[in-house]
Design an enzyme around this catalytic site. Structure first.
Site, mmCIF file in Angstrom:
data_model
loop_
_atom_site.group_PDB
_atom_site.id
_atom_site.type_symbol
_atom_site.label_atom_id
_atom_site.label_comp_id
_atom_site.label_asym_id
_atom_site.label_seq_id
_atom_site.Cartn_x
_atom_site.Cartn_y
_atom_site.Cartn_z
ATOM 1 N N TYR A 180 42.543 9.663 105.194
ATOM 2 C CA TYR A 180 43.748 10.301 104.661
ATOM 3 C C TYR A 180 43.633 10.519 103.146
ATOM 4 O O TYR A 180 42.682 10.077 102.512
ATOM 5 C CB TYR A 180 44.983 9.488 105.053
ATOM 6 C CG TYR A 180 45.184 9.441 106.557
ATOM 7 C CD1 TYR A 180 45.149 10.615 107.307
ATOM 8 C CD2 TYR A 180 45.364 8.242 107.240
ATOM 9 C CE1 TYR A 180 45.310 10.594 108.690
ATOM 10 C CE2 TYR A 180 45.525 8.211 108.624
ATOM 11 C CZ TYR A 180 45.495 9.390 109.343
ATOM 12 O OH TYR A 180 45.650 9.377 110.702
ATOM 13 N N ARG A 325 46.986 -4.589 118.098
ATOM 14 C CA ARG A 325 46.958 -4.713 119.554
ATOM 15 C C ARG A 325 47.430 -6.085 120.063
ATOM 16 O O ARG A 325 48.234 -6.136 121.011
ATOM 17 C CB ARG A 325 45.555 -4.376 120.076
ATOM 18 C CG ARG A 325 45.243 -2.884 119.972
ATOM 19 C CD ARG A 325 43.802 -2.570 120.312
ATOM 20 N NE ARG A 325 42.890 -3.054 119.292
ATOM 21 C CZ ARG A 325 41.557 -2.991 119.383
ATOM 22 N NH1 ARG A 325 41.003 -2.479 120.474
ATOM 23 N NH2 ARG A 325 40.795 -3.423 118.408
ATOM 24 N N CYS A 351 41.477 -2.762 125.953
ATOM 25 C CA CYS A 351 41.206 -1.576 126.771
ATOM 26 C C CYS A 351 41.572 -0.280 126.052
ATOM 27 O O CYS A 351 41.123 0.799 126.421
ATOM 28 C CB CYS A 351 41.980 -1.655 128.073
ATOM 29 S SG CYS A 351 43.781 -1.713 127.829
HETATM 30 FE FE1 SF4 Z 1 45.435 -4.600 124.156
HETATM 31 FE FE2 SF4 Z 1 45.007 -2.833 126.095
HETATM 32 FE FE3 SF4 Z 1 47.494 -3.647 125.495
HETATM 33 FE FE4 SF4 Z 1 46.192 -2.092 123.799
HETATM 34 S S1 SF4 Z 1 46.824 -1.557 125.887
HETATM 35 S S2 SF4 Z 1 47.371 -3.888 123.290
HETATM 36 S S3 SF4 Z 1 44.117 -2.817 124.019
HETATM 37 S S4 SF4 Z 1 45.855 -4.876 126.339
#
Ligand code: SF4
Ligand code: ADP
Length: 688
Positions: A180, A325, A351
């Protein structure tokens, strides 16, 4: 339960300029797919993390001016009083739990091509970011900023800072990362200026230093000012005076902000999938920052282990444990550590379904936490459900959907029996998590099994295949069927619509390989599913010493992997494993020796030698058990992949919803709406 003393350090307060974070858990800015159009959805999503114990909770990227417009990707803005009002709902939700609220002031420069506002993108030297995938690709090229533009950029940040303070934010970010605009000034590839803002590192950091000063002065030092900076490229650049340009840049800025938030440069490395990167993968790039500055440093690394977090602090890498996450997968992660309940943490599996939500332009979805994004719309809490269950439930199928259904029904107070045909629980994950890099995905089953085994009203029965007669004999008040989906051997036409199964020797589906089918090489893997299965099987077979050719109807391997940040690493993994790849091809015929491919656009044919063909294409749901029961059992629900095959996140969400609604009135679903300037009295400032 009480906190384990070795984690006490995580709960120490940390001074950040004029503010004090109550502990070291810092939800760093991350995309949520929520914009000012959904202020209550966003506030509830962020507020939940404060309730769960995160000491600082941040927004995602928040545009300071209409010349930074990321549409069609969802982004927030602080352009006017309506925006102030939208953010104030969030800061109130965060403050209600004693946390600090941070805003990531953002100008995208050449990386935000203003598709809606139609301003010419801004850049230090007219250098574009010519990304080649849908959503990012553009025909707009940036214009070169003159001195007036630089002054305007600084003023926009100062004005946005004032609005941010009015909205209730405690920490104001200057964002020099991820390609950015301020970052474009830092990196010589983008910055080819010959004025005071270009050339030497001292000149290239000038804009960032001035932005920090402007934000601090605008709010008269009342708010803390954070610098978020990407260091991956800078660390790889040599310097005449320091170990790298990154060292030089941090040294030049070491006293400027109240906090450093350090990160990688690209989504695929910054938010790397667990398939290809371990917990703490940023450390080799960001580990030096604390040796140069006395200001507190926050960084991420998909930290879910409290011991790893403590190690990051004790080893002098970070002062605050950043979470994006892990805070989505478990908003209550800090609270669980605080209460000595580490085993209850719903660990992120890496994931990246969450980041795919942003790429899709929708609110965040999470494989582990089905309530993410549903806190306001459906009123879902990640830890609490109504305790109104009465009677008994039989759940058939112990995959992600069955486990989630059993857990939520158990929490509601039903007497739950979970029957699984196989010897172990976990469903599709039992085998899929053994594919290269997917081991952590089994956390979806581990977390739920860990909880279920402690619930007195739940009994788990493996090796219990259930037919219609067994279900009737069991006589539960409610039945949930979560028996999963099957892969077909269907091919697809040039329009990528599935056709018919192919009749030939040694044709296999992923289910056959999971069941232990022995393959003869060379093997061709035909992928028109486009998620991880085809590429992961190719890697799996290559690791067994088989010669593998990966064939796909798409233009790149694991085409949908662009959404989960996996695609670059899939190509790298193929190269490491010696997997040949043919793109834009469909399988026309196979006789057990030769595979005939046709180009999906030109129809041009090519032949390759193959003794086995694996097709990762179409999955089929449905359940004969459900069909047999639906007429005779008063309360029976089909859920998970058996209802509609998809990513594990979809199966878990479906099952969670089914379990919340079983035997109860349908939950109300609320629709959010933006605040508009016309609703603000007196009429607010002009947006442009
Ligand atoms: Fe973690 Fe998968 Fe949830 Fe994202 S979607 S926070 S990578 S478990
Ligand atoms: P989902 O992702 O929807 O949970 P999975 O395929 O992962 O789907 O899991 C489905 C589970 O259901 C598998 O573990 C499978 O063994 C189990 N199963 C399928 N049919 C039956 C049945 N009739 N009785 C008990 N378990 C079953």
């Amino acid at each position: 339960m009480t906190r384990n003393a070795r984690f006490d350090i995580l709960f120490e307060p940390v001074r950040i300029g004029p503010k004090t974070a109550p502990n070291r858990f810092f939800q760093v800015p991350h995309a949520s797919g929520m914009t000012n159009a959904n202020p209550h959805v966003r506030a509830a999503f962020r507020g939940m993390k404060a309730e769960g114990g995160w000491g600082v909770v941040s927004t995602g990227a928040c545009s300071v001016h209409p010349t930074s417009d990321d549409s069609p990707f969802p982004f927030a803005s602080l352009w006017d009083e309506a925006d102030v009002r939208a953010h104030a709902v969030m800061t109130e939700a965060v403050h209600a739990h004693g946390a600090l609220a941070a805003v990531e002031l953002w100008h995208g420069g050449a990386a935000a091509v203003n598709r809606t506002t139609r301003h010419a993108p801004l850049s230090p030297s007219g250098v574009p970011w010519m990304a080649t995938h849908v959503g990012f690709m553009t025909s707009a090229r940036p214009r070169l900023m003159d001195r007036d533009d630089v002054r305007a950029l600084i003023r926009w940040h100062a004005e946005a800072a004032l609005r941010a303070e009015r909205a209730g934010f405690d920490i104001l970010y200057v964002y020099a990362g991820m390609g950015y605009l301020p970052y474009q000034f830092l990196l010589a590839d983008y910055n080819r200026r010959s004025d005071a803002y270009g050339g030497s590192p001292a000149n290239r950091v000038r804009l960032v230093a001035e932005l920090i000063d402007a934000v601090r002065e605008a709010t008269h030092g009342r708010c803390a000012v954070a610098l978020r900076i990407s260091l991956q490229e800078l660390r790889s650049r040599p310097s005449d005076t320091a170990p790298s340009e990154a060292h030089e840049v941090i040294a030049l800025l070491k006293d400027a902000p109240d906090l450093f938030d350090v990160k990688m440069d690209y989504s695929a490395t910054d938010c790397a999938p667990s398939r290809f990167a371990a917990e703490g993968s940023h450390e080799p790039v960001v580990d030096f920052v604390k040796t140069i500055t006395d200001k507190p440093v926050v960084g991420v690394g998909r930290f879910t282990s409290p011991d790893t977090m403590v190690g990051m602090i004790r080893r002098g890498v970070l002062d605050l444990i950043g979470g994006a996450r892990p805070s989505i997968a478990d908003p209550f992660l800090p609270r669980k550590i605080d209460e000595g309940r580490e085993d209850d943490i719903r660990e992120c599996i890496g994931c990246n379904i969450c980041i795919s939500s942003w790429h899709d332009g929708v609110w965040v979805r999470c494989t582990q936490n089905p309530t993410a994004g549903e806190e306001w719309r459906r009123g879902w809490h990640p830890e609490i459900v109504r305790r109104d269950g009465a009677g008994s439930v039989l759940v058939v199928g112990g995959g992600p959907a069955g486990l989630e259904a059993a857990l939520t029904l158990g929490r509601r107070g039903f007497r739950v029996t979970l029957a699984e045909a196989r010897r172990e629980f976990g469903g599709r994950l039992l085998w899929e998590s053994r594919l290269p890099g997917l081991r952590q995905w089994f956390r979806v089953a581990d977390y739920r099994l860990g909880q279920l085994r402690r619930m007195a009203n739940v009994s788990l029965h493996a090796e219990s295949p259930m037919g219609p007669g067994d279900v009737h004999d069991f006589g539960a008040d409610h039945v949930v069927v979560a028996t999963g989906a099957r892969w077909t051997a269907n091919l697809c036409g040039a329009n990528e619509i599935p056709t018919m199964p192919i009749e030939a020797p040694r044709v296999h589906t992923p289910d056959d390989i999971a069941a232990g089918a022995a393959l003869e090489g060379p093997v061709a893997v035909f992928d028109f599913d486009n998620y991880y299965m085809g590429s992961a099987i190719a890697e799996h077979l290559a690791s067994q010493g088989l010669a593998v050719t990966y064939v796909t109807s798409a233009g790149a391997a694991q085409a949908w992997g662009i959404m989960t940040n996996e695609q670059p690493q899939v190509h790298q993994a193929f190269r490491r494993a010696g997997i040949a790849s043919r793109t834009l091809q469909i399988v026309e015929s196979f006789d057990g020796e030769r595979l005939v491919l046709a180009h999906i656009f030109s129809g041009e044919r090519q032949e390759i030698a193959a003794r086995s063909l694996v097709i990762a294409g179409q999955r089929e749901g449905g359940s004969p058990l459900f069909e047999a029961l639906r007429a005779s059992v008063p309360s029976v629900v089909l859920t998970g992949d058996a209802n509609a095959p998809g990513a594990i996140a979809h199966a878990v969400w479906q099952a969670h919803r089914a379990a919340r609604e079983l035997g109860a009135a349908a939950e109300p679903v609320r629709r959010d709406a933006p605040f508009a300037l016309r609703d603000i009295a007196p009429f607010g400032e002009a947006a442009q």
